[in-house]
Write a protein that holds these residues in place. Sequence first.
Motif, PDB file in Angstrom:
ATOM      1  N   GLU A 184      35.506  43.580  30.008  1.00 39.29           N
ATOM      2  CA  GLU A 184      34.936  42.348  29.455  1.00 39.29           C
ATOM      3  C   GLU A 184      35.939  41.680  28.515  1.00 39.29           C
ATOM      4  O   GLU A 184      36.178  40.480  28.578  1.00 39.29           O
ATOM      5  CB  GLU A 184      33.660  42.672  28.663  1.00 39.29           C
ATOM      6  N   LYS A 185      36.525  42.477  27.627  1.00 34.28           N
ATOM      7  CA  LYS A 185      37.463  41.948  26.638  1.00 34.28           C
ATOM      8  C   LYS A 185      38.692  41.391  27.347  1.00 34.28           C
ATOM      9  O   LYS A 185      39.187  40.322  27.005  1.00 34.28           O
ATOM     10  CB  LYS A 185      37.832  43.072  25.660  1.00 34.28           C
ATOM     11  N   LEU A 186      39.146  42.112  28.352  1.00 39.28           N
ATOM     12  CA  LEU A 186      40.284  41.673  29.154  1.00 39.28           C
ATOM     13  C   LEU A 186      40.012  40.286  29.736  1.00 39.28           C
ATOM     14  O   LEU A 186      40.820  39.369  29.629  1.00 39.28           O
ATOM     15  CB  LEU A 186      40.489  42.713  30.259  1.00 39.28           C
ATOM     16  N   ASN A 187      38.842  40.156  30.348  1.00 38.00           N
ATOM     17  CA  ASN A 187      38.496  38.892  30.981  1.00 38.00           C
ATOM     18  C   ASN A 187      38.384  37.782  29.942  1.00 38.00           C
ATOM     19  O   ASN A 187      38.869  36.672  30.144  1.00 38.00           O
ATOM     20  CB  ASN A 187      37.175  39.059  31.741  1.00 38.00           C
ATOM     21  N   GLU A 188      37.781  38.115  28.822  1.00 42.98           N
ATOM     22  CA  GLU A 188      37.606  37.126  27.756  1.00 42.98           C
ATOM     23  C   GLU A 188      38.965  36.616  27.262  1.00 42.98           C
ATOM     24  O   GLU A 188      39.179  35.408  27.135  1.00 42.98           O
ATOM     25  CB  GLU A 188      36.832  37.787  26.607  1.00 42.98           C
ATOM     26  N   LEU A 189      39.901  37.544  27.018  1.00 42.35           N
ATOM     27  CA  LEU A 189      41.220  37.148  26.526  1.00 42.35           C
ATOM     28  C   LEU A 189      41.984  36.371  27.595  1.00 42.35           C
ATOM     29  O   LEU A 189      42.665  35.389  27.310  1.00 42.35           O
ATOM     30  CB  LEU A 189      42.023  38.383  26.093  1.00 42.35           C
ATOM     31  N   HIS A 190      41.842  36.813  28.845  1.00 46.23           N
ATOM     32  CA  HIS A 190      42.514  36.152  29.960  1.00 46.23           C
ATOM     33  C   HIS A 190      42.029  34.708  30.075  1.00 46.23           C
ATOM     34  O   HIS A 190      42.819  33.787  30.266  1.00 46.23           O
ATOM     35  CB  HIS A 190      42.231  36.927  31.252  1.00 46.23           C
TER      36      HIS A 190
ATOM     37  N   LEU B  91      35.552  41.329  38.567  1.00 45.97           N
ATOM     38  CA  LEU B  91      36.076  42.152  39.655  1.00 45.97           C
ATOM     39  C   LEU B  91      37.105  41.393  40.479  1.00 45.97           C
ATOM     40  O   LEU B  91      38.097  41.965  40.911  1.00 45.97           O
ATOM     41  CB  LEU B  91      34.929  42.636  40.544  1.00 45.97           C
ATOM     42  N   SER B  92      36.892  40.085  40.669  1.00 43.50           N
ATOM     43  CA  SER B  92      37.877  39.373  41.474  1.00 43.50           C
ATOM     44  C   SER B  92      39.186  39.205  40.688  1.00 43.50           C
ATOM     45  O   SER B  92      40.257  39.195  41.294  1.00 43.50           O
ATOM     46  CB  SER B  92      37.332  38.038  41.999  1.00 43.50           C
ATOM     47  N   LEU B  93      39.108  39.126  39.369  1.00 46.50           N
ATOM     48  CA  LEU B  93      40.353  39.097  38.580  1.00 46.50           C
ATOM     49  C   LEU B  93      41.111  40.425  38.737  1.00 46.50           C
ATOM     50  O   LEU B  93      42.324  40.446  38.956  1.00 46.50           O
ATOM     51  CB  LEU B  93      40.054  38.834  37.101  1.00 46.50           C
ATOM     52  N   LEU B  94      40.379  41.540  38.667  1.00 48.76           N
ATOM     53  CA  LEU B  94      41.030  42.852  38.790  1.00 48.76           C
ATOM     54  C   LEU B  94      41.668  43.038  40.161  1.00 48.76           C
ATOM     55  O   LEU B  94      42.696  43.692  40.293  1.00 48.76           O
ATOM     56  CB  LEU B  94      40.026  43.983  38.539  1.00 48.76           C
ATOM     57  N   ALA B  95      41.036  42.449  41.180  1.00 45.85           N
ATOM     58  CA  ALA B  95      41.537  42.649  42.539  1.00 45.85           C
ATOM     59  C   ALA B  95      42.634  41.652  42.891  1.00 45.85           C
ATOM     60  O   ALA B  95      43.275  41.776  43.929  1.00 45.85           O
ATOM     61  CB  ALA B  95      40.376  42.539  43.525  1.00 45.85           C
ATOM     62  N   SER B  96      42.867  40.647  42.045  1.00 45.62           N
ATOM     63  CA  SER B  96      43.805  39.579  42.406  1.00 45.62           C
ATOM     64  C   SER B  96      45.259  39.994  42.177  1.00 45.62           C
ATOM     65  O   SER B  96      45.540  40.994  41.529  1.00 45.62           O
ATOM     66  CB  SER B  96      43.498  38.321  41.588  1.00 45.62           C
TER      67      SER B  96
END
Lengths: 323, 370
Positions: free
Chosen positions: B138-144, B240-245
Motif C-alpha cells: 500500500e505504502k509503495l503504491n501511495e509513494l509511487h 497488483l498491476s503495478l507489481l506485475a508491470s
Amino acid sequence: MDPGQFFASSRILIVAGKGGVGKTAASAGLALAAARTGRTVLVVEVAGRLGSAPMFDVDPQGYDEQTVYDDPDRGQVRCRSITPDAALVEWLSNHGFARIVRRMSRSGLLEIVATATPGIKELLVLGQIKHLEQSRAADLIVVDAPAAGHALNFLKAPLAVRNTARTGVLRRQATETLEMLGDSQRCRALLVTIAEETPIKELVETAFAVEDEVGLALGPVVVNGLLPSIESLDTASELDPSEFGASEHALSAGEISDLITAADFRRDRLSLQDDQLASLAQQLPLAQIRLPQLFTTSVGLAELETLADAASASIEAIKLLAD
Amino acid sequence: MTRTPPISTPPSNYGDLVARKRVIVACGTGGVGKTTMAAATAVAAARAGRRAVVVTIDPAKRLADALGIDALGNTPTVIDGAWTGTLGAMMLDSKATFDDVVTRHATSKEQVEHIFSNRFYVNVSTELPGTQDYMAVEKLNELHCSGDWDLVVVDTPPTRDALAFFEAPKLLTRLLNNTIYKLLISPRPGVRQAVNRAASGVVRRLARVVGAEVVDDAIEFFQTFQGMEEGFKKRADETLSLLASDDTAFVLVASPRSDTIAEALYFLNRLADADLSVLAVVANRMLAALSASGDEAAQLQARLGAGPLAGAAQALVDHVHASAGDEDRISQIMAHVPDATLTKVPLLSSDVHDISALGDIAELLVQDPL
C-alpha cells in the motif's frame, strides 16, 4: 555438568532464534548430543521446512514422525513436523467440527477464526507438543521453533489467546500451555544466535521478553558458527615479504599476499567475535553453548557429530542451570 | 527529472535497474541484510540523480540512525548527502498505514470510528499474517502515485513465502469476500433469516470453543465494513498491476550461509510457480576471493609445516575453503535464475552505522560486474 544430567533437566527444549543463525542445525546437533546420552529424542519442526532429516543423511518422509538416527549403543532421534495450519484443523476436528472443517476452510471461516483469536494456531502447536510431552512420546522433545520475530510471537501465543478468549475451551488450553511453559522441569528455551551485533541484540530482547512475560526458563544461549581461533596469526603481517620470498620456503608474491590477507581477515573476525561474545555474556548472564562454524557446503551426519561434540564439551563446562 | 522508459529485457547490471526502474522490491529471507541493501539501492539512485525513497521494515537501530528515521510520522524523511538527486527514507508503520487505508475508503466518519474501536479490526491491522506485506505494498503504491519520487525501493517483511507480497493486496478483499460475511450482511431479509438459522448453529458451537465475545467482535467487524468492499478491490487490482508491470523489479538478497540458501531456493521456486522472476540477485556477506585454489592452499600449508607461518597457512586454507563454499552456494541460486544479474557484496567488518558506509555499499552495487 554431565550432558546426561543436562538433557534430563527438562523434557522439552525449545530452540528459538532469528533467521540465518542456523537454528535447525543447532537443534539437530543438540538432539544428537542428547541421543548419545542414551535417550530417545523427538525433534519437532514447526516451520514446516523438513530441514532436520537431511542433516541426519535421511530423506524426509513428509510431516509424520520418522526415525532419523538409531544407534543401539547410544540412543535414537526421531523427527516430525507440526504446522500451525494443520494444528488448527486438527483441533477443530477434535472439538465437534470434524464433518465441516473442510467447508470452514473453503468458506474462509477458518481464516476468520484465526484472525479473531491471534496466536490460536501457535497455541495449538504448543498444545500438540504438550500432548507429546504428556504421553511421553520421547525422553526429550527438541522443538525447532519458527524464525525471526516469529519466535517471540510463537512463545507469547498462549498469552495473546488468553487475553482474547475470556471463556471457552480455548482459554483452558491457553492456561494449561502457560503452565507447561512456566515449569522448568518440563520446558526450557535455548536461544540461538551468531556472534554478530544485530542477532545478539535481538536475542537479548527476546530473552528478557520470554522470561518476564511468558515465565519460560532459559537454558544456556547457543552461539553458532564460531570461527575456531588460530595461534600465531600475527607472524604473517610482521614478517618482511622480501625476506620471506628469499627464505627456504621461496614464497611467491601472490602466496605472501594471500597469506597476509587471510591471516589479517581471520584476526579481524576473531577479535570481532570475541568482542561480541563478551558483550553477549555481559548483557545476558547465562552459560553459552558454543558451536563451531562448519566449512562445508551442506550439513550431514558427519557435521552434526562435530556440533554434538562441541555442544557436549560446552555443557560439561556448565556449572549450574538457572531456574 | 525526466522519466525514463521502462526496460522489459533483463538488465545488464544492477546500475541499469537503479537508473531506470520505478519500483524495486528487495525480497529474501531474514538475516541477509535485505534492509541494508534496499537502503543502499536508494542511495545509489540518488547518486545517479534520481528522486529515490526507501521504505524500510523494522530496520536495525544503527541503520535507522544512519538514515535519520524513526517510527514517527509514517512519511518519508529527506536525507541530505553527497548526491545530485533526492534521498528519502521511512520506516513503515503498519498499523498507521492500515488506519489511513480505512479512512480513505470509508463512507463516513462514524464508520471510521466504529471500525477503529472494533477488536477484530485491531487484530487484522496488527496481527494478521500478511498485514505487514499488505501495508508495505500500500505504502509503495501511495509513494509511487504521489509523483514525488522517481524510484520507490521497498524492503519486505521477513517471510518464508515469496508470494506473500503478491497475495497481500488481496488480504482484505479475501476476508470481506468470504461466504460467511456475505451471509451475515445479506440485504434480503428472507435469505438472511434462513441463512442465519443455518449459520447460527455453527456460530454457536464456535462461540463455545473460542469464546462468545470473539465471535461477536468478528460479526461486528463485517457489519461495519459494509460499503467499502468495492474500493478495496479496485485498489488491490491497481496495486497488483503495478507489481506485475515492467516498471517494477524484484531483487533477491541472499547470503551464502547454507541455511539461508535453502530458504532462498524455496523462495525462488515459489516465485517461479507463479511465473514471476527476479531480475537481480545481490549476494551479500561474501568472503573475499583469494588467488590460491583449495589445492594450492593445502600444498602451501604442507610446505610451511609447523613454522612461524603455520597459523597464517591454516587461516588461508579455511578462507579458501569457505570462499569456495560461498561461490558454490551462490551458483546454486544463479542456476535457478540464469537471466538475473548477480552483484556480490563482501562481508563487512561491522554493521552499517553511518550514511557514508551505505554510500560505499551503493557504489559496490552499481559498479560494473567483473
